[in-house]
Design a protein around this motif. Structure first.
Motif, short mmCIF file in Angstrom:
data_model
loop_
_atom_site.label_atom_id
_atom_site.label_comp_id
_atom_site.label_asym_id
_atom_site.label_seq_id
_atom_site.Cartn_x
_atom_site.Cartn_y
_atom_site.Cartn_z
N GLU A 20 -2.09 6.73 -6.82
CA GLU A 20 -1.17 7.75 -6.34
C GLU A 20 -1.94 9.00 -5.89
O GLU A 20 -1.61 9.62 -4.87
N LYS A 21 -2.99 9.35 -6.64
CA LYS A 21 -3.83 10.50 -6.25
C LYS A 21 -4.58 10.21 -4.96
O LYS A 21 -4.69 11.07 -4.08
N VAL A 22 -5.12 8.99 -4.85
CA VAL A 22 -5.81 8.60 -3.62
C VAL A 22 -4.85 8.67 -2.43
O VAL A 22 -5.22 9.10 -1.33
N GLY A 23 -3.60 8.29 -2.66
CA GLY A 23 -2.61 8.28 -1.59
C GLY A 23 -2.16 9.65 -1.15
O GLY A 23 -1.40 9.76 -0.16
N SER A 24 -2.59 10.70 -1.83
CA SER A 24 -2.22 12.05 -1.40
C SER A 24 -2.88 12.43 -0.08
O SER A 24 -2.45 13.36 0.59
N VAL A 25 -3.92 11.69 0.31
CA VAL A 25 -4.55 11.90 1.61
C VAL A 25 -3.62 11.41 2.71
O VAL A 25 -3.03 10.32 2.59
N LEU A 39 0.83 -1.21 0.00
CA LEU A 39 0.00 0.00 0.00
C LEU A 39 0.86 1.26 0.00
O LEU A 39 0.53 2.25 -0.65
N ASN A 40 1.95 1.21 0.74
CA ASN A 40 2.84 2.36 0.78
C ASN A 40 3.42 2.65 -0.61
O ASN A 40 3.67 3.80 -0.97
N PHE A 41 3.60 1.58 -1.38
CA PHE A 41 4.10 1.74 -2.75
C PHE A 41 3.02 2.28 -3.69
O PHE A 41 3.21 3.30 -4.36
N VAL A 42 1.88 1.59 -3.76
CA VAL A 42 0.87 1.96 -4.76
C VAL A 42 0.21 3.30 -4.44
O VAL A 42 -0.27 3.98 -5.35
N LEU A 43 0.20 3.69 -3.17
CA LEU A 43 -0.43 4.96 -2.80
C LEU A 43 0.59 6.10 -2.72
O LEU A 43 0.21 7.24 -2.47
N GLY A 44 1.87 5.78 -2.91
CA GLY A 44 2.92 6.80 -2.83
C GLY A 44 3.39 7.23 -4.21
O GLY A 44 2.98 6.69 -5.24
N GLU A 45 4.27 8.23 -4.23
CA GLU A 45 4.81 8.72 -5.50
C GLU A 45 5.83 7.72 -6.06
O GLU A 45 6.59 7.12 -5.32
N LYS A 46 5.80 7.57 -7.37
CA LYS A 46 6.68 6.62 -8.05
C LYS A 46 7.42 7.30 -9.18
O LYS A 46 6.89 8.21 -9.82
#
Length: 378
Positions: free
Chosen positions: A157-162, A137-144
Motif C-alpha cells: 500500500e505504501k509502494v502504491g502511493s506513487v 495490482l490496483n488492489f494490493v497497491l491501493g488503500e484497503k
C-alpha cells in the motif's frame, strides 16, 4: 431464498441437460456436468469479486447483470468469442469457423478447431492475464479497509502511493514475460498484454469519470441548484469501505461493462482447459454456460446475504486468488498448467481468507455484529 437466488441456474441446468441429450445422447449429460464443475471451480473467486461490484449497483442494473449479462457470458464468451478468435487468427470466415467447431476434430491435429484455439492461447493468456494482473495490482497497491496479510499488504500500500504505480509495475511484468520465457511469442504477447492493460485502464477510467459526475449531481441537489440523484462511490476497480448507496445510469453501465470484461478474462482458461475433457465446442459451450450461470447466482447470493461484510477478509482472498490466476495465465503461455492446479489455488486463497475472517469475528464479536446486516439486491 435458495429458489429465488438459484432458480434461474436450476432452469438453465435443466435446459442444458436436455440440449446435451438431444445433441450428444446420454454421454453428453456427463460431459456437461464435468464442464460445469470445472467452470465453477475455476471461477469461484470471480463470484466474490463480482459481488464487490454488484452491490454498488441499483436493483435495475443487478437484474440486467443476471439477464443480459448471462446471455453475453454464455453465448458471447463461451461460444461466439472462441469462434471469432479462431476465425481471426486462422483467417477463416465465420461459416468456416463454425464448420470446424462442429467437426469435433482432435485438438492435437493441425487445422482442427481445438488445435487453432490452442494456437491462439498466447494471445488469450496475455490479454486475460494482464487485465487480471492490473485488477490485482490496483488492489494490493491501493488503500484497503481491511488488511488480511497485514505486513505485506501495508508495505504494498505504501509502494502504491506513487502515482500510476500499478501501471508501471504491470508494464514491467509484461515486458519481463514477453522477453524471457515467452520470447517465442514476444510480439504477440506484448501486443495482447498492452491491449489487456488498455482495456482495464479505459473501463476503470470511464467508471471514475462517471462517478465524479454522480458526485457533482449529488452536491448540486444538496445545494438546491440541481435535481441530480447521483451518489459518489468508489471507481469500478477501487477497493474501499462498502456503502449502502447504489448507483444507476452511466456509472452503473460502466460497472456492468467492467463485470463483463472481468468475466471474459476468467472464462479464457476454462475454454482452453475444456478441450482436455472434450473436443466438442457445442458441449463445451453448454457445460461452461451452466457453470457461468451458477457463478452469477453465487454473486447475487453473496450480495443478498451481506457475506462480504460478514467475512471481512473474503474480498482480500479473492483478489490474491486473481493475482495467482493472472500469474498462471502468463506462465501458461509457454508452460502447460493443469486446470486442477488453477482451481485449487483459487479455492485455497478463498478458504484461507474465510478461516481468517471467522477467527477475526470470534476475536472481535462486537465488530462482527455490526457487519451482519445483509445488503439488498435485485
Amino acid at each position: 431464498m435458495i429458489l429465488k437466488t438459484y432458480g434461474w441456474s436450476f432452469g438453465v441446468t435443466a435446459l442444458g441437460l436436455v440440449l446435451a441429450v438431444l445433441y450428444d445422447g446420454w454421454a453428453g449429460i456427463g460431459l456437461v456436468a464435468i464442464l460445469a464443475v470445472l467452470e465453477i471451480s475455476l471461477s469461484f473467486d470471480n463470484a466474490v469479486v463480482n459481488a464487490t461490484v454488484l452491490r454498488r449497483m441499483n436493483e435495475f442494473w443487478q437484474k440486467i447483470f443476471l439477464s443480459v449479462g448471462i446471455i453475453i457470458a454464455v453465448f458471447g464468451m463461451r461460444l461466439v468469442f472462441p469462434l471469432l478468435l479462431v476465425g481471426i487468427t486462422a483467417s477463416l470466415s465465420p461459416v468456416e469457423a463454425v464448420r470446424l467447431a462442429l467437426e469435433k476434430g482432435d485438438p492435437e491435429e493441425p487445422g482442427t478447431y481445438g488445435y487453432l484455439l490452442n494456437a491462439a492461447h498466447p494471445t488469450i493468456a496475455a490479454f486475460g492475464g494482464m487485465f487480471l494482473m492490473m485488477l490485482f495490482l490496483n488492489f494490493v497497491l491501493g488503500e484497503k479497509e481491511h488488511h488480511w496479510l497485514g505486513p505485506v499488504e501495508r508495505l504494498l500500500e505504501k509502494v502504491g502511493s506513487v502515482e500510476a504505480m500499478s501501471t508501471i509495475v504491470g508494464g514491467a511484468i509484461l515486458f519481463v514475460v514477453a522477453e524471457t520465457f515467452a520470447a517465442d511469442h514476444a510480439q504477440t504477447v506484448l501486443a495482447s498484454g498492452v491491449l489487456g492493460m488498455v482495456v482495464y485502464l479505459l473501463v476503470n477510467g470511464l467508471g471514475e469519470l462517471f462517478n465524479v459526475d454522480d458526485e457533482d449531481d449529488e452536491d448540486a441537489s444538496a445545494d438546491g441548484d440541481g435535481d441530480g440523484d447521483g451518489v459518489k462511490v468508489p471507481a469500478v476497480a477501487r477497493r474501499g469501505p462498502s456503502e449502502a448507496a447504489k448507483v444507476g445510469g452511466k456509472a452503473a453501465f460502466f460497472l456492468f461493462l467492467y463485470l463483463e470484461v472481468l468475466d471474459a478474462s476468467f472464462s479464457f482458461d476454462g475454454v482452453i482447459g475444456a478441450f482436455a475433457i472434450t473436443n466438442d465446442a457445442i458441449i463445451i459451450a453448454i457445460g461452461l454456460g451452466v457453470g457461468a450461470m451458477y457463478i452469477r447466482s453465487m454473486t447475487v447470493h453473496l450480495v443478498r446475504e451481506g457475506t462480504l461484510s460478514q467475512y471481512v477478509y473474503l474480498e482480500n482472498g479473492a483478489l490474491w486468488a486473481i493475482g495467482a490466476l493472472a500469474t498462471i495465465l502468463l506462465i501458461s503461455i509457454e508452460v502447460e498448467v493443469p486446470e486442477v492446479v488453477t482451481g485449487l489455488i483459487g479455492v485455497a486463497f478463498i478458504v484461507a481468507a474465510l478461516i481468517s475472517s471467522i477467527a477475526h469475528n470470534r476475536a472481535h464479536p462486537e465488530d462482527a455484529q455490526l457487519e451482519r446486516t445483509p445488503q439488498p439486491a435485485g
